[in-house]
Design a protein around this motif. Structure first.
Motif, short mmCIF file in Angstrom:
data_model
loop_
_atom_site.label_atom_id
_atom_site.label_comp_id
_atom_site.label_asym_id
_atom_site.label_seq_id
_atom_site.Cartn_x
_atom_site.Cartn_y
_atom_site.Cartn_z
N TRP A 147 21.47 -2.78 19.23
CA TRP A 147 22.37 -1.71 18.92
C TRP A 147 23.03 -1.11 20.14
O TRP A 147 22.27 -0.95 21.14
N LYS A 152 26.34 -2.65 16.00
CA LYS A 152 24.99 -2.97 15.63
C LYS A 152 24.69 -4.53 15.88
O LYS A 152 23.71 -5.18 15.40
N THR A 183 15.36 -11.49 9.96
CA THR A 183 16.84 -10.75 9.55
C THR A 183 16.55 -9.09 9.62
O THR A 183 15.61 -8.82 8.89
N ILE A 184 17.36 -8.52 10.38
CA ILE A 184 17.05 -7.05 10.35
C ILE A 184 18.53 -6.48 10.18
O ILE A 184 19.27 -7.06 9.48
N ARG A 185 18.49 -5.14 10.81
CA ARG A 185 20.04 -4.96 10.81
C ARG A 185 21.08 -5.82 11.69
O ARG A 185 20.39 -6.51 12.32
N LEU A 187 22.81 -4.56 8.72
CA LEU A 187 23.47 -4.50 7.21
C LEU A 187 23.74 -5.87 6.90
O LEU A 187 22.82 -6.54 6.82
N ASN A 188 24.63 -6.03 6.23
CA ASN A 188 24.85 -7.27 5.34
C ASN A 188 25.09 -8.49 6.50
O ASN A 188 25.05 -9.50 5.93
N ARG A 189 25.61 -8.28 7.55
CA ARG A 189 25.80 -9.46 8.21
C ARG A 189 24.52 -9.90 9.07
O ARG A 189 23.42 -9.02 9.20
N GLU B 30 15.15 -14.33 0.10
CA GLU B 30 15.05 -14.79 1.33
C GLU B 30 13.89 -15.98 0.99
O GLU B 30 13.76 -17.05 1.95
N TRP B 61 12.26 -2.94 8.42
CA TRP B 61 13.36 -3.61 8.93
C TRP B 61 13.92 -4.32 7.94
O TRP B 61 14.83 -5.26 8.55
N CYS B 62 13.17 -4.90 6.89
CA CYS B 62 13.89 -5.64 6.18
C CYS B 62 15.52 -5.48 5.94
O CYS B 62 15.84 -4.29 5.85
N SER B 63 16.08 -6.73 6.06
CA SER B 63 17.51 -6.32 5.99
C SER B 63 17.85 -5.32 4.69
O SER B 63 17.61 -5.76 3.73
N PRO B 64 18.73 -4.58 5.18
CA PRO B 64 19.27 -3.83 3.95
C PRO B 64 19.92 -4.43 2.82
O PRO B 64 19.81 -3.73 1.65
N ALA B 65 20.50 -5.61 3.05
CA ALA B 65 21.32 -6.23 2.25
C ALA B 65 20.19 -6.88 1.20
O ALA B 65 20.40 -7.08 -0.02
N PHE B 66 19.13 -7.48 1.90
CA PHE B 66 18.06 -8.26 0.86
C PHE B 66 17.53 -6.93 0.15
O PHE B 66 17.20 -7.02 -1.27
N PHE B 110 27.35 -1.66 -2.75
CA PHE B 110 26.95 -1.77 -1.26
C PHE B 110 27.51 -1.02 -0.16
O PHE B 110 27.10 -0.50 0.71
N VAL B 124 26.03 -12.99 1.35
CA VAL B 124 24.68 -13.09 1.76
C VAL B 124 23.88 -13.70 0.73
O VAL B 124 23.22 -14.71 0.85
#
Lengths: 352, 254
Positions: A147, A152, A183-185, A187-189, B30, B61-66, B110, B124
């Motif tokens: 970040w 981000k 995979t973390i932030r 967000l969707n990318r 995933e 920290w899991c991807s917010p999208a997931f 989202f 995704v």
């Protein structure tokens, strides 16, 4: 040196840190969540009797690090990979200057890598020059999901990044270690998408790219890229400790990596202090593929393959003369401090 | 989207076991494994027709999208159960617990819950579904080979050559019937359909990662790439399992 049934294996740990995640150094909740997440990785993949307390884990200091790495001769040399996370930690999480202070105490044992962030612009280019001047860095670690203000993350194949990669070429910094992990932030990318390595590696054939954490959980994308780009390597940090409690998965991952990436392009790394090489090296060296895996992948973790992965490949990349190092380590300060003379006593006699 | 079918069983009091059974259809995108099997479901609370499901993922920290996909799918599946008048989810111990919980329960998109995101989660989801398709294809083709089909036969199979029966997955080849293990083939078909492949009787049954028919000379490399997709998901699954265990041990202690 690691003793594999009488055969010496020179170990270069390709991925170590000296970090500070004490509460005083945390300035954003992300910093606390980050170290908590690291600690879960630690306990999740460390044998129970080797686990640290969270307090030990937040900050362990230089002396303990030296003892953990070299005390039982598990590791002969180590490569520092900095991680700044300056938006989360007051003084940074693990900086080139903190690492460098220790590396300068034992320059024969450590390689100190730098870092860049293309969002730093002109000041970042100057900082890269400083790192080269002060520490004569040969490589950089890059953390594309870091970040910075409203941003981000960034991509290795962006125009700004290419400017920094060109700067690396100009300065003679020819190893780039992109962190490509879970995979973390943002967000969707997907901040750790490995596709950007492909373009960068094609555009900069004079640089070598060591994809840290072998792209997990994008091992498939990473392998497909790595099989096409000769200057792409895999760093085994995170994959390695799976050997302790998920040996079947470890075997499969090694089988895939040996098939797609090849035994000359893989580098061991403990990710210290995520995991401690004082037990991890032994665990990895004792790993075997199952008969089914050997049949499926047509390979095995032979002593020759392991020698390359554990040290020779990193030595090749970083111009380290292993035989000369063995002679030097017969009586260097680390050997004196830990009484390791016997480990290196035979060195030189066997040298060419 | 999971395309949940409404439950047509007779209305009656909602049982929490039935809710868990239904949640078994929701996968971690995933890993392509059920969130029930993965032990992400903390608690199911049933109060007449009102059902609340609490989820904890392996890391904050899991991807917010997931996280969003799993919470949304869970809510949709539960809402489709007969007798359920209101379904809500609660995401716990996540850096975006509030945004995800509130967003999903209020039927937001989202992008509304995360204004600084670059768009929706559909892309995704499509990428991960495609990896799951490959991984499942590996198992399905393995079943075909085990049943005695040869690579040159496998690559030309069409959807219409296959029938799922009590006997297994039955392939018709020029009047010859070959029976393979049904489960991997059925799982593969479901994911192939979800990714827009293998819809018509004429469509080739097995495909390259890019979604094209497999030239027979490419059979081996496609086979290895599908294996790799499976190893990747399994490897990440092992990471998530270990994180989940570590985290739950810590949360229970505190």
């Amino acid at each position: 040196m690691y003793d594999a049934n009488g055969e010496d294996v020179f170990v270069i740990d390709g991925h170590v840190h000296l970090w500070d995640a004490t509460e005083e150094n945390i300035k954003h909740e992300g910093g606390e969540q980050f170290i908590q997440c690291f600690y879960d990785y630690h306990t999740g993949f460390t044998p129970e009797d080797e686990q640290w307390t969270l307090d030990e884990y937040r900050k362990y200091g230089a002396d303990r690090m030296v003892e953990d790495l070299f005390g039982n001769a598990a590791v002969d040399m180590a490569i520092f990979q900095p991680t700044y996370l300056s938006d989360f930690y007051e003084e940074g999480f693990n900086t080139i200057d903190d690492n460098g202070a220790l590396a300068e105490r034992y320059p024969e044992r450590f390689v100190n890598n730098g870092r860049f962030d293309p969002r730093d612009g002109e000041a970042g280019l100057e900082e890269l020059e400083r790192q080269k001047e002060e520490y004569d860095i040969q490589g950089v670690k890059v953390y594309t999901a870091e970040w910075k203000g409203d941003s981000k993350g960034w991509r290795l194949d962006s125009e700004d990044s290419f400017e920094f990669l060109q700067k690396c070429v100009d300065l003679g910094i020819d190893k780039v270690h992109p962190h490509k992990g879970p995979t973390i932030r943002p967000l969707n990318r997907d901040a750790f998408d490995v596709a950007d390595v492909d373009d960068a590696a094609t555009s900069f054939p004079e640089l070598d790219f060591v994809v840290e954490h072998v792209g997990l959980p994008r091992l498939d994308d990473f392998c497909w890229i790595g099989t096409q780009e000769p200057n792409v390597y895999g760093g085994l940090a995170v994959a390695a400790p799976m050997v302790t409690n998920r040996p079947q998965k470890f075997g499969e991952i090694m089988g895939e990596l040996l098939y797609w990436i090849g035994e000359d392009n893989l580098l061991f790394g403990s990710d210290y202090a995520l995991w401690n090489p004082d037990w991890l090296v032994d665990a990895v060296m004792n790993a075997e593929l199952t008969p089914d895996q050997r049949a499926e992948y047509g390979t095995e973790l032979s002593i020759d393959v392991m020698r390359k992965i554990m040290g020779e490949n990193a030595a090749e990349l970083y111009d380290i003369d292993i035989e000369a190092k063995k002679r030097e380590f017969r009586d260097d300060p680390i050997t004196e401090a830990f009484g390791l003379g016997d480990h290196y006593a035979g060195a030189g006699a066997a040298a060419d | 989207m999971s395309g949940s079918q409404p439950d047509r069983s007779p209305a009656g009091p909602v049982e929490s076991d039935a809710v868990r059974d239904r949640l078994d259809r929701v996968t971690d995108p995933e890993l392509d494994r059920s969130i029930v099997e993965l032990d992400y479901v903390d608690r199911v609370t049933v109060d007449d027709g009102r059902v609340e499901v609490a989820l904890t993922l392996p890391t904050a920290w899991c991807s917010p999208a997931f996280a969003w996909m799993m919470a949304e799918d869970a809510r949709e599946e539960v809402a489709a159960l007969s007798g359920v008048t209101e379904a809500t989810v609660e995401l716990r111990e996540h850096m975006h617990a509030r945004e995800v919980t509130h967003g999903v329960n209020s039927d937001s998109e989202f992008g509304e819950a995360f204004p600084d995101a670059d768009g929706g989660v559909a892309e995704v989801r499509a990428t991960l579904d495609d990896k799951a398709r490959l991984s499942r294809q590996h198992a399905a083709v393995g079943a075909c080979l085990d049943a005695g089909l040869r690579p040159e036969q496998v690559v030309v199979l069409r959807r219409g050559d296959l029938e799922l029966t009590d006997e297994g997955a039955v392939f018709s080849l020029d009047g010859l019937h070959v029976v393979a293990d049904r489960e991997p083939v059925e799982r593969y078909l479901a994911k192939a359909r979800a990714t827009g492949h293998v819809i018509d009787a004429d469509d080739r049954l097995f495909l390259t990662p890019e979604g094209e028919p497999i030239p027979v000379g490419r059979f081996d490399v496609v086979r290895k790439r599908t294996r790799l997709a499976g190893v990747n998901m399994g490897g990440q699954g092992a990471v998530c399992d270990a994180l989940n265990d570590a985290r739950r041990a810590k949360l229970d202690r505190s």
